[in-house]
Design an enzyme around this catalytic site. Structure first.
Site, PDB file in Angstrom:
ATOM      1  N   SER A 268       0.846  -1.186   0.000  1.00 16.63           N
ATOM      2  CA  SER A 268       0.000   0.000   0.000  1.00 16.63           C
ATOM      3  C   SER A 268       0.894   1.252   0.000  1.00 16.63           C
ATOM      4  CB  SER A 268      -0.959  -0.035   1.189  1.00 16.63           C
ATOM      5  OG  SER A 268      -2.003   0.868   1.006  1.00 16.63           O
TER       6      SER A 268
ATOM      7  N   ASP B  44      -9.796  -3.654  -5.478  1.00 21.03           N
ATOM      8  CA  ASP B  44      -9.204  -2.831  -4.424  1.00 21.03           C
ATOM      9  C   ASP B  44      -9.831  -1.436  -4.432  1.00 21.03           C
ATOM     10  OD1 ASP B  44      -7.549  -1.472  -2.641  1.00 21.03           O
ATOM     11  OD2 ASP B  44      -5.795  -2.633  -3.229  1.00 21.03           O
TER      12      ASP B  44
ATOM     13  N   HIS C  29      -8.160  -4.818  -1.392  1.00 23.47           N
ATOM     14  CA  HIS C  29      -6.935  -4.348  -0.752  1.00 23.47           C
ATOM     15  C   HIS C  29      -6.380  -5.342   0.258  1.00 23.47           C
ATOM     16  CE1 HIS C  29      -4.218  -0.994  -0.184  1.00 23.47           C
ATOM     17  NE2 HIS C  29      -4.305  -1.113   1.123  1.00 23.47           N
TER      18      HIS C  29
END
Length: 689
Positions: free
Chosen positions: A541, A626, A661
């Site tokens: 991330s 995501d 995610h």
């Protein structure tokens, strides 16, 4: 490294020129077209990249399977949480042999009572490639439970209600929520937060009466400021419903007695730029963690519930330059404070009568301790968790009266050869280029010689003030047992060394995050923990942004890099306020509509700084659904790298076509992703079993 089949032809994304202009600056993005999630050409490209990754790593397929089984075999399949008591019931989460999802249960008053199954997620997940229960909340009379599910992995949860007496799921169905909800004291009204359909920002609070039409739900609050998100919960005392609004640097709360669900919420302290606070109710007062009056590392104050504005707040624990206040837990007779000093957690116990004020003792050089689940106000026991890089996680009950600790559960490692004494951990400090000392937590198997030949995986995050504490992992043993050293670099951008450590790694100081990581790498090489031929880096991330920036700045320092769901197209994303999270991130990265922030951001944005040069071996992972880092950021980055890089190193993109995610939802499915990542590292090291 095993030679991969050089005859394999990597996918080549088509180029469609798109000019992006702001501040009289033109950026050309040839892969902008990849942001069409439903487009046939986009899906074909992502699938082609998946096929290529599978083909390149084909020789590791059986190794991946054995790694998966090895990691899975260490985890206790028939496991359950330590029970906690709340409002007359003991709540337990358990897992059964061979099943992927949790089962939530409860027992009335005693642990010997008959078990009630609240939710068997294994049954509920049938027919879905992704399933997650977002959270549940039980009414005060214990007869109803609101719960939420996500079957897409975009964190848009649907709330439903279950009758715990009959087992019936009611018709009430509320879509596109954050997943959490809370009950008023009347046992028939729930409060919840809804998300904007496009940006997924939680911007509205509603109340819903059970059995009434959802479209008639009362709109309680709208968060108009696009840099804020909003949420609702109940105080531990159960006296107040609380609406919170927060951005990166500012917060605001509104309160309403839980027995008056039709009433109007009252602002606790109106928002002021850079004033952060959080509140906890006790007796006739609220206790407040705040940075008011320049308390950079936060302090604890209190105020009467009848006079909540900041001019009424008085110090309970004053601000200290060297101690960060992270959290508090309130009990009938004690206040517990979670503090951080010199990077380490400390749990401070203070009796309300002021006769006692002391710290729990943790005898370790580097560890993680945190306040656990303590929903019972009247308890004389503090539940907390403790673990370290070489110490499996424990849930511990500390008795305030007897001053004794009871380990309620220690994480089991189902590997007869595992002995925590076979591993060693330490904390070392690198010197950054500006003279700052950067701590690193290190773990490796005893007996390793520090002669520069060891493979080493260096991990970091470094954003949002989020701190990656040194934690135990059964999965990581698969690395350590094959000779890897594992390092967590506590770089600026986290709060490991307090709030100033975070401030020095954000906005126009963001470059410190990247150079800290590089300086840690150089220190590890200098001290012969590893060498450039055996040094690997990993981040996910915002940590994936870190990876992208680091390999642009110093690509030859690393043999290989894993970038998981990486936030790499910073400028384009931060200029697009229709994308989830963007507006709420301005205080972290800056708003590129401002010229200064735009140019600074552009100076480190991984996608914008890809040029013709050699890059290390790369494995990039993403999820099609995501909602935090859109799949097209890593996809575009890989396409551009493939076009411009001048080396023959691996460049692999793996897209989970079902997940978002957080990756796969099943308990063990996620291990397959780790097995792929580890196989990539072992492949580069020539480790084959």
């Amino acid at each position: 490294m095993t030679d991969f089949n050089s005859e394999l032809i990597a996918p080549k994304a088509k180029k469609i020129k798109k000019e992006l202009t702001i501040h009289n600056d033109v950026r050309v993005d040839n892969y902008y077209w990849l942001n069409q999630r439903e487009d046939k050409d986009v899906l074909e490209y992502l699938n082609a990249e998946n096929d290529y990754t599978n083909a390149v790593l084909k020789s590791t397929e059986s190794f991946q399977k054995s790694l998966f089984e090895e990691m899975k075999s260490r985890i206790k399949e028939d496991d359950q949480s330590v029970p906690y008591k709340f409002n007359g019931y003991w709540y337990i989460t358990k897992f059964e042999q061979g099943k992927d999802y949790p089962i939530y249960t409860r027992k009335k008053e005693t642990l010997e009572a008959k078990e009630e199954i609240l939710f068997d997620c294994n049954q509920m997940a049938k027919g879905y490639s992704y399933f997650k229960i977002g959270g549940f909340s039980v009414s005060e009379d214990n007869t109803l439970v609101s719960f939420s599910i996500d079957t897409v992995s975009r964190r848009q949860y649907t709330i439903k209600i279950k009758n715990l007496i009959t087992g019936e799921i009611l018709d009430d169905t509320i879509e596109n929520t954050t997943g959490s909800s809370t009950w008023a004291s009347d046992n028939k009204t729930i409060f919840y937060a809804k998300k904007d359909e496009v940006t997924l920002r939680s911007d509205k609070i509603f109340s819903h009466k059970i059995g009434e039409k959802v479209e008639d739900d009362r709109l309680v609050f709208i968060e108009e400021d696009e840099t804020f998100h909003t949420y609702v919960y109940k105080s531990k005392s159960r006296k107040y419903l609380i609406i919170g609004s927060s951005s990166t640097q500012t917060s605001e709360y509104q309160i309403l007695p839980a027995n008056n669900p039709e009433g109007d919420f009252k602002v606790f302290q109106s928002r002021e730029r850079n004033l952060e606070y959080s509140i906890a109710h006790y007796n006739d007062s609220f206790y407040i963690i705040t940075n008011k009056d320049g308390a950079t590392n936060f302090k604890v104050q209190k105020t009467l519930e009848t006079a909540t504005a900041k001019e009424n707040w008085v110090d309970v624990i004053p601000h200290r330059e060297d101690v960060l206040v992270e959290d508090i837990e309130i009990f009938k007779n004690y206040l517990v404070v979670n503090e951080r000093k010199n990077g380490l957690n400390h749990l401070r116990i203070i009796s309300w009568d002021k006769k006692e004020d002391y710290y729990l003792d943790f005898e370790s050089e580097t560890y993680t301790a945190s306040i656990g689940n303590n929903p019972d106000f009247n308890s004389n026991v503090l539940r907390y968790t403790f673990n370290a890089l070489t110490q499996p996680s424990s849930v511990i009950d500390y008795n305030f009266k007897t001053k004794t600790k009871e380990i309620k559960k220690e994480q089991e490692v189902l590997d007869k050869s595992f002995d925590k004494n076979n591993y060693t951990s330490e904390r070392i400090w690198a010197t950054a280029r500006d003279g700052k000392k950067i701590p690193m937590s290190v773990v490796y198997k005893k007996g390793i010689k520090l002669d520069g030949t060891n493979p080493l995986l260096q991990y970091a995050y470094g954003s949002y003030g989020s701190t990656i504490d040194p934690y135990f992992s059964t999965i990581r043993l698969s690395l350590l047992d094959r000779g890897f050293i594992y390092v967590i670099a506590h770089i600026r951008g986290s709060e490991y060394l307090g709030r100033p450590w975070y401030e020095d790694g954000k906005l126009l100081n963001k470059m410190n995050t990247f150079t800290d990581f590089i300086d840690c790498s150089k220190y590890l090489i200098e001290k012969k923990y590893t060498s450039s031929e055996h040094l690997y880096a990993m981040g996910g991330s915002a940590g994936g942004l870190l990876m992208g920036a680091v390999i642009n700045l110093n690509p030859k320092l690393y043999k290989g890099v894993i970038a998981a769901v990486p936030f790499v197209d910073v400028v384009t994303t931060m200029l697009d306020d229709t994308i989830p999270l963007t507006t709420g991130e301005y205080d972290e990265w800056g708003n590129p509509n401002n010229k200064d922030y735009y140019h600074y951001m552009k100076s480190y944005s991984p996608y914008d700084n890809v040029v013709e040069k050699e890059y290390p071996n790369l494995l990039v992972t993403t999820g099609l659904h995501d909602s935090q880092v859109q799949y097209w950021e890593p996809a575009k980055w890989v396409a551009k790298l493939r076009e411009l890089k001048t080396d023959n190193n691996l460049l692999l993109l793996k897209t989970d076509m079902d997940a978002g995610h957080g990756g796969a939802s099943g308990r063990f499915e996620a291990l397959k992703e780790v097995a792929l990542e580890y196989a990539f590292l072992f492949y580069l090291e020539g480790i084959t079993d």
